[in-house]
Design an enzyme around this catalytic site. Structure first.
Site, short mmCIF file in Angstrom:
data_model
loop_
_atom_site.label_atom_id
_atom_site.label_comp_id
_atom_site.label_asym_id
_atom_site.label_seq_id
_atom_site.Cartn_x
_atom_site.Cartn_y
_atom_site.Cartn_z
N HIS A 51 2.89 4.77 -6.13
CA HIS A 51 2.32 3.90 -7.16
C HIS A 51 2.40 4.68 -8.47
O HIS A 51 2.49 5.91 -8.47
CB HIS A 51 0.86 3.55 -6.84
N ASP A 54 -0.03 7.34 -8.55
CA ASP A 54 0.20 8.46 -7.62
C ASP A 54 1.05 9.51 -8.34
O ASP A 54 0.88 10.71 -8.13
CB ASP A 54 0.98 8.02 -6.36
N GLU A 176 7.60 -7.08 -2.77
CA GLU A 176 7.03 -6.91 -1.42
C GLU A 176 6.06 -8.06 -1.15
O GLU A 176 4.93 -8.05 -1.62
CB GLU A 176 6.31 -5.56 -1.32
N ASP A 250 -5.25 -6.42 7.01
CA ASP A 250 -3.96 -5.72 7.08
C ASP A 250 -4.20 -4.35 7.73
O ASP A 250 -4.83 -3.48 7.15
CB ASP A 250 -3.46 -5.57 5.63
N ASP A 252 -1.93 -2.02 9.16
CA ASP A 252 -1.01 -0.88 8.96
C ASP A 252 -1.00 0.06 10.16
O ASP A 252 -1.08 1.29 10.02
CB ASP A 252 -1.37 -0.10 7.67
N ASP A 285 4.66 2.20 6.23
CA ASP A 285 3.39 2.02 5.53
C ASP A 285 2.32 1.96 6.62
O ASP A 285 1.91 0.87 7.04
CB ASP A 285 3.41 0.75 4.66
C1 XUL Z 1 -0.43 -3.40 0.55
C2 XUL Z 1 0.79 -2.60 0.61
C3 XUL Z 1 1.01 -1.68 -0.52
C4 XUL Z 1 2.41 -1.70 -1.02
C5 XUL Z 1 2.69 -0.84 -2.22
O1 XUL Z 1 -0.67 -4.16 1.65
O2 XUL Z 1 1.53 -2.69 1.55
O3 XUL Z 1 0.65 -0.40 -0.13
O4 XUL Z 1 3.28 -1.28 -0.01
O5 XUL Z 1 1.92 -1.17 -3.29
MN MN Z 2 3.47 -1.94 2.05
#
Ligand code: XUL
Ligand code: MN
Length: 347
Positions: A51, A54, A176, A250, A252, A285
């Site tokens: 980001h 970051d 995305e 979400d 991940d 991610d």
């Molecule tokens: C959010 C997500 C983010 C993006 C980058 O769900 O996946 O981390 O990948 O901003």
């Molecule tokens: Mn992501």
């Protein structure tokens, strides 16, 4: 037969996390950015996803010159370690100006903030050494439908995209998609939406997609089909492989953790279509479970990468003549059982 793809991998520094969730505090000590960079190569990763903040911490408190100087220092840290910045994403969901969205906020001043911040991210991306900008349009949506005009919102997102393309003729924008969280519904929920924006933009060749497995699952879609759709349009710039257990927050999760067959199919689609042959990264991610002990916790990254590579082997050792025979005979029951046995290692 072309040479087998040598996959290269990336993740974002946020994937080494402190373990906070909306119900409780950090459960791990923070790790400094530079210390995180030291961890990439030994883990088998060479790409770093960023980001904007970051790259340049406390971005908002710095002048443009100070921010670019810092981005240059981060570039040197990456160069010293043989690391490649994969992309920079403007963080359009944290600042107070983005409470009601970025490009689709109902406040003109806040929309301008989102544009300015995105252009600033482009400068930071160039200074840290990448031309790739990721747009995760986190708050471009609503909690209740009546709060915004969805048609106007679609126009505004396209306008912002065009302004970014105009600002720097060399950047690429990778959208995305994600259907929800933090919003109830977002305006760009699927790769179909993202690629429509790409084609509608003033420079379609410079706009493509980044598909995250969990985001596709949250949209009720199959991640491998989403990837195949983007590949068919030559618009799969990157992936965020992970996993997701149904329609909830979400998660991940580590790649393959919930649905190994779905993970196999994502790898199959990528491998069969030459993904990675033009330098595309296999991005992850993934978040470590909050319960995990250790400092820093890295096994979720190591395991996801290894699972990907084991599945590449499963794709490469899959008996194509059997596949062909099952398909020709329209014996999908046979094909189904063959795949399961192949994945279980009993065929
Ligand atoms: C959010 C997500 C983010 C993006 C980058 O769900 O996946 O981390 O990948 O901003
Ligand atoms: Mn992501």
């Amino acid at each position: 037969m072309s040479e087998p793809t040598q996959y290269r991998f990336s993740f974002g520094p946020w994937n080494i996390s402190e373990g906070a969730d909306p119900f409780g505090p950090d459960v791990r000590q923070p790790v400094s950015m530079e210390a995180k960079f030291d961890l990439y190569r030994p883990l088998g990763f060479e790409g770093v996803q960023f980001h904007d903040d970051d790259v340049v911490e406390n971005l908002e408190e710095l002048s443009p010159e100070q921010a670019l100087k810092r981005a240059g220092e981060v570039k040197s840290m990456l160069d010293d370690r043989g690391l490649i910045p994969e992309f920079v994403a403007p963080r359009l969901w944290f600042p107070t100006e983005t409470i009601d969205g970025g490009f689709t906020s109902n406040s003109a001043a806040d929309r301008q903030y989102a544009i300015d911040r995105s252009l600033r991210s482009i400068d930071i991306a160039r200074a840290v050494g990448t031309k790739n900008i990721v747009l995760w349009l986190a708050r471009e949506g609503t909690y209740i439908r009546e709060a915004k005009n969805a048609k106007v919102a679609a126009d505004r997102i396209l306008g912002a995209l065009n302004q970014m393309l105009d600002y720097d003729q060399e950047i690429e924008i990778w959208i995305e998609p994600k259907p929800n969280e933090p919003m109830d519904h977002t305006y760009i929920p699927t790769i179909g939406h993202a690629l429509t924006l790409a084609y509608a933009s003033k420079d379609p060749a410079r706009v493509s997609g980044l598909i995250e497995s969990a985001h596709a699952i949250l949209a009720g879609l199959d991640p491998s089909d989403e990837m195949a759709f983007a590949l068919a349009h030559n618009k799969l710039a990157s992936v965020h492989l992970n996993d997701q257990n149904g329609l909830k927050f979400d998660q991940d999760k580590a790649f393959g953790s919930v649905n190994l067959r779905s993970a196999f199919n994502q790898v199959r689609v990528l491998e069969e279509n030459g993904y990675g042959k033009n330098g595309e990264f296999v991005g992850l991610d993934v978040k470590v479970m909050r319960t995990q002990k250790g400092q820093p916790c890295l096994d979720h990254l190591k395991n996801s990468r290894e699972t990907f590579l084991y599945l590449v082997e499963k794709v490469r050792t899959y008996d194509r003549s059997q596949e062909k025979a099952f398909i020709e005979a329209r014996d999908y029951e046979g094909l189904d059982a063959y795949i399961l046995r192949h994945l279980m290692g009993v065929s």
